[in-house]
Design an enzyme around this catalytic site. Structure first.
Site, short mmCIF file in Angstrom:
data_model
loop_
_atom_site.label_atom_id
_atom_site.label_comp_id
_atom_site.label_asym_id
_atom_site.label_seq_id
_atom_site.Cartn_x
_atom_site.Cartn_y
_atom_site.Cartn_z
N GLN A 96 3.56 -8.98 -3.59
CA GLN A 96 5.09 -9.37 -2.93
C GLN A 96 4.81 -10.02 -1.88
O GLN A 96 3.77 -9.69 -1.05
CB GLN A 96 5.46 -8.27 -2.94
CG GLN A 96 5.51 -7.57 -1.47
CD GLN A 96 6.67 -6.05 -2.00
OE1 GLN A 96 7.05 -5.30 -1.13
NE2 GLN A 96 6.58 -5.60 -3.32
N HIS A 98 6.77 -11.91 2.00
CA HIS A 98 8.06 -11.74 2.37
C HIS A 98 7.90 -13.12 3.64
O HIS A 98 6.82 -13.47 3.77
CB HIS A 98 8.48 -10.70 3.66
CG HIS A 98 8.05 -9.25 3.14
ND1 HIS A 98 8.77 -8.75 1.78
CD2 HIS A 98 7.06 -8.35 3.33
CE1 HIS A 98 7.69 -7.85 1.71
NE2 HIS A 98 7.58 -7.34 2.35
N GLU A 115 6.43 -6.81 9.21
CA GLU A 115 6.22 -5.36 9.46
C GLU A 115 5.04 -5.24 9.80
O GLU A 115 4.13 -5.84 10.02
CB GLU A 115 6.59 -5.11 8.06
CG GLU A 115 5.75 -5.86 6.64
CD GLU A 115 6.44 -5.21 5.29
OE1 GLU A 115 7.53 -5.31 4.92
OE2 GLU A 115 5.49 -5.61 4.29
N HIS A 173 1.14 -9.20 0.21
CA HIS A 173 0.25 -7.46 0.25
C HIS A 173 0.69 -6.69 -1.10
O HIS A 173 1.42 -6.75 -1.52
CB HIS A 173 0.90 -7.64 1.39
CG HIS A 173 2.28 -7.20 1.57
ND1 HIS A 173 3.04 -7.90 1.95
CD2 HIS A 173 3.18 -5.86 1.20
CE1 HIS A 173 4.41 -8.04 1.67
NE2 HIS A 173 4.41 -6.31 1.62
N ARG A 193 8.54 -10.57 -5.46
CA ARG A 193 8.38 -10.10 -5.62
C ARG A 193 6.52 -11.11 -6.91
O ARG A 193 7.60 -12.25 -7.83
CB ARG A 193 8.56 -9.17 -7.36
CG ARG A 193 7.14 -8.41 -7.93
CD ARG A 193 8.18 -7.18 -8.85
NE ARG A 193 9.74 -6.67 -7.55
CZ ARG A 193 11.28 -7.13 -8.56
NH1 ARG A 193 11.05 -7.14 -8.94
NH2 ARG A 193 11.67 -5.77 -7.78
#
Length: 334
Positions: A96, A98, A115, A173, A193
Site C-alpha cells: 500500500q 498513503h 507515520e 510499504h 491498496r
C-alpha cells in the site's frame, strides 16, 4: 478552568484478514472470533473509559474543547492530531501507499498520512517492506502488480524489537508477519491498496500510483542510546523527532513528572501507550488514570503538568505534536 483530565481510552479492535485472534503479548487474556489486525487507541471514534467524560469520543471532545485538548502545536484546533494504534500482522498486509500532504490536498483531503512504527515485539525473521528496490520505476511497479509479482520489487528489511521505522507519505510499504507494531501517524485513514496477494479486496491503482514517490526519507531511524533521567532510576530513549510527531520511550521505576509544553513553549496533547508493566497517570484535581500494558492515556494540553507513577516498572511510549518545525529524521535503509 478546564474540566479536562487524563483520559483513559477504550481500544477499538478492528478486524482485518491479515490479523490474529490471539493478541499476545499486548492483550494476552483477550481472544477474538474474528482476526484482529489493529487496536485503535486515539482515532476520532475512540471513546473515553474513565471519569465524567466516559463514553465521549475524541472527535466530540476535540470539537468541544479545541486547543484545551489538542494544544497550540496542532494544525487544526477541532481535530485530534495523532492516531496511535497497535498492529498485529499474522499474515502479510497488502502492499500500500498513503498520500503525502501535497497529494492529499489534490484529492480534497486536509492532509496526508506520514507515520512511524515502533517494533514492540518481533519474532526471529520478522520483516517489513519499505520503498522500492534501487532503480525500480513506478511504471515497473504497476506492471509487476498486473503480473502478480509486486513483492519482488520491494525493499525488504529485517526488523527487531526496539526498532523505529519512519514511513513518509508516498512510500510503498507493507508489513510481514511476526511482529507487534505501535503505529503513530497523522490523523488520517487514507490508504491506497496496490497489491493484495489475490485477496478479494478492492485495489486503488489510479490514486495509489499517483501518490507513489521514489525519493523519500523513510527508513530505520538512527537514534542515540537511552539516557538516564537525572535524579532517578528512569531511562528515556528519543525514538523519533519528525515534522508531524515526536515519540519517546520511557522505562521508569520512579515517579516521572512530564509536561504538555515543550522547549518552544507550545503545548500539545500527550499520548501515553504502555507496552510493559503498569502504573497510573496523576494530575492535580483529577482521579488517577490507570496505565497498563495495551492502554493509552491522552493527557489534554491544558493539564500542563502531570505525573506517571509506576507499579514496579513501567515502559511506555509518549507521542505528541512538536511545537517547532522539525526536519525529517536521519534514517537508513538496512
Amino acid at each position: 478552568m478546564s474540566n479536562l483530565y487524563p483520559l483513559l481510552m477504550l481500544p477499538a479492535f478492528d478486524p482485518r484478514p491479515w490479523g490474529a485472534r490471539n493478541l499476545s503479548p499486548i492483550y494476552p487474556n483477550r481472544r477474538f472470533e474474528k482476526k484482529i489486525g489493529e487496536a485503535w487507541l486515539t482515532g476520532d471514534d475512540c471513546k473515553v473509559a474513565n471519569g465524567p467524560l466516559t463514553g465521549q469520543t475524541l472527535a466530540q471532545l476535540s470539537a468541544q474543547y479545541q486547543r484545551e485538548l489538542v494544544g497550540d502545536a496542532a494544525r487544526d484546533p477541532r481535530r485530534f492530531p495523532l492516531l496511535l494504534k497497535f498492529l498485529f500482522p499474522h499474515e502479510k498486509l497488502s502492499v500500500q501507499v498513503h498520500p503525502d500532504d501535497e497529494q492529499a490536498r489534490r484529492v480534497g483531503q486536509p492532509w496526508g498520512k506520514t507515520e512511524c512504527w515502533y517494533v514492540a515485539h518481533a519474532k526471529a525473521g520478522s520483516q517489513i517492506a519499505l520503498g522500492l528496490k534501487p532503480g525500480v520505476t513506478v511504471a515497473q511497479l504497476e506492471a509487476a502488480i498486473h503480473e502478480k509479482r509486486a513483492e519482488e520489487l520491494l525493499n525488504w528489511l529485517n526488523v527487531y524489537t526496539g526498532d523505529m521505522i519512519y514511513v513518509c507519505g508516498g512510500t510503498v510499504h507493507t508489513l510481514g508477519p511476526g511482529s507487534v507494531i505501535v503505529e503513530t501517524q497523522q490523523q488520517s485513514d487514507t490508504t491506497y491498496r496496490l497489491y493484495d496477494y489475490g485477496r478479494p479486496r478492492e485495489l486503488h491503482l489510479k490514486e495509489g500510483m499517483a501518490a507513489v514517490k521514489l525519493k523519500v526519507a523513510s527508513g530505520k531511524v538512527v537514534r542515540p542510546a537511552p539516557a538516564q533521567v537525572a535524579g532517578s532510576r528512569n531511562r528515556r530513549a528519543a525514538l523519533v523527532a519528525a515534522p508531524y510527531f515526536v515519540v519517546d520511550m520511557f522505562e521508569i521505576k520512579d515517579a516521572q513528572e512530564l509536561s504538555t509544553r515543550d522547549e518552544s513553549g507550545k503545548s500539545s496533547a500527550q499520548i501515553l501507550v504502555a507496552v510493559e508493566g503498569c502504573g497510573v497517570v496523576e494530575a492535580a484535581g483529577a482521579e488517577a488514570a490507570t496505565l497498563a500494558k495495551g492502554d493509552a492515556v491522552v493527557v489534554p494540553a491544558s493539564v500542563e503538568k502531570f505525573m506517571v507513577r509506576p507499579q514496579w516498572t513501567l515502559e511506555f511510549l509518549r507521542a505528541c505534536v512538536p511545537g517547532a518545525a522539525l526536519p525529517e529524521p536521519e534514517t537508513r535503509m538496512q
